[in-house]
Design an enzyme around this catalytic site. Structure first.
Site, PDB file in Angstrom:
ATOM      1  N   ARG A 164       1.064  -1.149   0.077  1.00  0.00           N
ATOM      2  CA  ARG A 164      -0.048   0.024  -0.012  1.00  0.00           C
ATOM      3  C   ARG A 164       0.900   1.423  -0.053  1.00  0.00           C
ATOM      4  NH1 ARG A 164      -0.546  -2.384   4.996  1.00  0.00           N
ATOM      5  NH2 ARG A 164       0.309  -1.400   6.957  1.00  0.00           N
ATOM      6  N   TYR A 165       2.285   1.060   0.201  1.00  0.00           N
ATOM      7  CA  TYR A 165       3.112   2.243   0.212  1.00  0.00           C
ATOM      8  C   TYR A 165       3.876   2.498  -0.987  1.00  0.00           C
ATOM      9  CZ  TYR A 165       2.051   1.899   5.320  1.00  0.00           C
ATOM     10  OH  TYR A 165       1.377   1.843   6.510  1.00  0.00           O
ATOM     11  N   THR A 166       4.088   1.571  -1.530  1.00  0.00           N
ATOM     12  CA  THR A 166       5.011   1.282  -2.828  1.00  0.00           C
ATOM     13  C   THR A 166       4.374   1.523  -4.117  1.00  0.00           C
ATOM     14  OG1 THR A 166       5.093  -0.818  -2.986  1.00  0.00           O
ATOM     15  CG2 THR A 166       6.867  -0.145  -1.528  1.00  0.00           C
TER      16      THR A 166
END
Length: 825
Positions: free
Chosen positions: A121-123
């Site tokens: 969800r961050y990359t």
């Protein structure tokens, strides 16, 4: 629920297990673990790239969240866990995992230290520029599409792939009953190999290796030796050695050297590597390292190993290569799917399959483009005729009541036109087809300008040339190969780079002896079985009667029993009290300081209960013309050929079959023509000819060497030489030298003659050795005190004398061992 199983089929469980497991195995092999030889991708990687293609997640577009891509992949194409898909995406975006990254990642995608990537969800990700070459021409009917797992979507069975991805990025995977491990290669070199194969498909492997010399890893490093590469390229299987690249830096202030590693082998975890080095230093398996630091940063890798001023960097470097992953073996196993079947492939076969795939892709693409071009050319042909007869066509359209009627009128009419050489017709009569009429009716008024008319003519001319070229490609294999070659050259120009991994001619096999510095050492074995070695240079010669140095820190009830001077590269034959021989290298023994007691030999050798080492013999070289001569405490002797002991076994081998309550006291090398001397603790000696004892097998018991009294035993075995004298030492520190000529030669199995006068003052004999004037001797007591004396300082006396003081012993201290040092310091 009672209606779920309306029929029960009885099956043999063995057959069902076999059938089901085979189905599972093939599913893993074909659908998960092995790459396809054509595009070099496993199904999960192929589905990831296709999903990104559908999302238009191209290299020149904005990044998309990794979770978005993962969701599309598992929802449409890959019915497995999200972690499996995301892990694959992460690896495709790591510059230390793939030689040519297929995904351009933004965010934390892990590190060479083994750090995990950030959550998906961050990359963010997008396709790399080169990965689009894998998908080029996908919309041109170049590959077959197959239904996805639920039949709602269609996915490509294979990717068109303009790049030889299997070789340039490699692949690894474990299937059921098989595995693959293909190393990455340099794009320039692989394409050069492809071009050479296109030019001559009978090219030899040796010629091919001129273009593709070996793997090229993303982490660079050095490949030692070419033999494994050639074997792998020829058979599909081989082993190569990858070594870290280093340089030696010298501190200008303290003159100390540091080993700097700035490239490490492929797939090695840097953090664990440093931990391993620190562990080896702590365990003292590597000596000479004073500091260890990781100075890696955004500019590159830098592992600093500081070494002692007196240490040799080459030896420490070789020890690091041998004991850590600074050098690894990479097993090449080039297994890939060929037409759905796993196969071990040679380098030439991989190139052949890739180029065959490209021929198929170019053929299907040409057919697709030819069909599309012909259709467009047909339309342009109709439009050109219509523009020539535009007034008549407009009149027909005006008269028609509907578009359908207008279409029928135009189709039925025979048209006359000029400039026939531009139209592929034999006469001036022309009939429009339904497709052409529809295009005419769809024609916009602005197309009637002279400029637009010229554009139509130019487009028609271009299409005519393209049709001609496409037909030539389809008819001529040579022309098709030219197209493939041109595309490969374009790929090389756009994505090629310099080789990172160096390939050397060095022999990669590092033997342990290569890592050990050759030096003379003292090997000691205590009565309790503690063994060690220490450098001979630790001891300086002393005057006769000196107090000596401590050779070992031992327990009060223990004492040094055996002492030999040898070399670190020599072999130690360890003879046990049970007549078993164990085979060790000196460097395998623990190296300790003078004050250390060493390690229990039972931890180094597989000794049984109540078994102990009673004799050790250093061997420099196993020669066929030499014998091992053994003597026991009860006066039994035995001679066996040295070659009988050349091949060691972990569990040991039988050296002599001992009688009850007997044990080995001495072992020596002989040449078959020597004399043999046996000394007893009560001062007796017998000298006889070696040839009076026949050569026996390893399991023989031996023959009588000397007759001994009830309370006597043999303490020393000597093989004398003419120019040497015999030095005899007693347990109270007395000793003397006696000329060998003073000892008469007797028959074997006699009582012998007096060797030294035994009194209460000098005690009993603990050993006898042969010496010359330049020799030095070592004596050691049961308290661990060692003295080193020049042999020339010891007087030469007759046989029937008690000797002089060699070492002064304290109360309850006894001399227990005597050893000659050949070269004085």
């Amino acid at each position: 629920m009672k209606h779920l199983a309306r029929e029960i089929v009885q099956v043999d469980i063995e057959k069902e297990l076999k059938s089901s497991y085979l189905d599972y195995a093939m599913s893993v092999i074909v659908g998960r673990a092995l790459p396809d030889v054509r595009d070099g991708l496993k199904p999960v990687h192929r589905r990831i790239l296709f999903a990104m293609h559908v999302l238009s997640n191209y290299w020149n577009k904005a990044y998309k969240k990794s979770a978005r891509v993962v969701g599309d992949v598992i929802g449409k194409y890959h019915p497995h866990g999200d972690s499996a898909v995301y892990d694959s995406i992460v690896r495709m975006a790591q510059n230390f995992s793939l030689r040519y990254m297929l995904i351009d990642g933004q965010g934390n995608f892990g590190s060479i230290d083994g750090d995990a990537a950030a959550a998906m969800r961050y990359t963010e990700v997008r396709m790399s520029k080169i990965s689009q070459e894998l998908l080029a021409d996908l919309e041109k009917n170049t590959v077959e599409f197959i239904p996805n797992y639920d039949g709602t979507e269609h996915i490509p069975e294979i990717l068109p792939s303009k790049i030889p991805n299997l070789l340039i990025n490699g692949s690894s995977g474990i299937a059921v009953g098989m595995a693959t491990n293909i190393p990455p290669h340099n794009l320039n070199e692989v394409i050069d190999g492809c071009l050479a194969y296109i030019k001559d498909d009978n090219i030899t492997l040796r010629e091919l290796i001129q273009h593709i010399p070996g793997p090229d890893f993303p982490t660079a490093g050095i490949i030692n030796g070419k033999k494994g590469i050639e074997e792998a390229y020829r058979t599909g299987k081989g082993k190569i050695y990858i070594r870290a690249r280093n340089k030696i830096e010298k501190n200008k202030k303290n003159k100390k050297e540091s080993i700097i590693f700035y490239e490490i082998p492929y797939q090695v975890n840097k953090s664990r590597l440093i931990e391993k080095i620190a562990e080896l230093v702590k365990e003292k398996r590597i000596d000479g390292i004073t500091a260890l630091r990781d100075e890696s940063d955004k500019d590159g890798m830098r592992i600093v190993v500081e070494i002692k001023k007196e240490a040799m960097s080459e030896i420490i470097l070789n020890q690091l290569y041998s004991l850590t992953q600074l050098q690894i073996s990479f097993g090449i196993n080039m297994v890939a799917l060929c037409q759905g079947q796993p196969k071990t492939l040679s380098l030439k076969e991989i190139l052949k399959h890739f180029l065959s795939h490209r021929e198929e892709i170019v053929t299907r693409r040409s057919i697709f483009e030819l069909d599309k071009t012909c259709k467009r050319s047909h339309i342009l042909e109709g439009l050109s005729i219509a523009l020539i007869n535009i007034n008549c066509i407009i009149d027909l359209i005006k008269k028609a009541k509907s578009s359908l009627e207008a279409k029928e009128l135009i189709i039925k009419k025979t048209w006359i036109y000029k400039n026939s050489e531009k139209i592929n017709q034999k006469d001036h009569d022309y009939h429009f087809t339904e497709e052409q009429v529809q295009a005419i009716l769809d024609l916009r008024l602005h197309k009637l300008t002279s400029l637009e008319k010229n554009k139509l003519v130019l487009e028609y001319d271009c299409l005519t040339k393209k049709i001609k070229e496409l037909k030539k490609i389809l008819k001529s294999r040579d022309r098709m190969r030219e197209v493939i070659r041109d595309e490969l050259v374009s790929i090389k120009n756009n994505f090629g780079d310099q080789r990172r991994t160096e390939i050397t001619e060095n022999n990669p096999d590092i033997s342990i002896e290569d890592l050990i510095n050759q030096e003379d050492v003292v090997v000691t074995l205590s009565h309790s079985g503690y063994v060690k070695y220490q450098p001979l240079s630790d001891y300086n010669a002393q005057k006769r009667g000196g107090k000596g140095k401590s050779a070992a820190k031992i327990k009060e009830e223990d004492f040094i029993e055996s002492l030999v001077v040898t070399n670190t590269h020599d072999t130690i034959l360890c003879f046990s009290s049970r007549g078993i021989l164990y085979w060790m290298k000196v460097y395998q023994l623990p190296e300790s300081s003078r004050h250390a007691k060493g390690r229990p030999i039972v931890n180094l050798l597989p000794l049984s209960n109540k078994e102990r080492i009673t004799a050790i013999l250093p061997i420099h070289e196993f020669k066929d013309n030499l014998n091992i001569f053994m003597a026991t405490a009860q006066g039994i002797v035995k001679k066996s050929s040295l070659k009988e002991f050349k091949k060691p076994r972990i569990a040991g081998i039988i050296a002599i079959n001992l009688r009850a309550n007997d044990e080995l006291i001495g072992v020596s090398l002989t040449n078959g023509k020597n004399n043999i001397m046996l000394f007893t603790q009560n001062g007796k000696v017998v000298q006889f000819l070696e040839n009076s004892v026949r050569t026996m097998g390893r399991t023989a018991s031996g023959v009588r060497g000397i007759k001994i009294s009830k309370n006597d035993k043999v303490v020393s075995l000597i093989v004398p030489y003419k120019k040497e004298s015999i030095l005899i030492a007693t347990n109270n520190g007395y000793g003397k030298r006696t000329k060998i000529t003073d000892f008469p030669i007797k028959s074997r199995a006699t009582q012998g003659v007096i060797s030294i006068k035994i009194t209460k003052k000098n005690g009993k004999i603990i050993g006898a050795i042969q010496v010359v004037e330049k020799d030095q001797i070592m004596m050691i007591t049961n308290a661990g005190t060692l003295v080193r004396i020049r042999a020339s300082e010891i007087g030469v006396l007759k046989r029937n004398t008690q000797g002089v003081i060699l070492i002064r012993t304290s109360k309850n201290e006894k001399v227990v061992a005597l050893q000659r040092i050949v070269e004085p310091i």
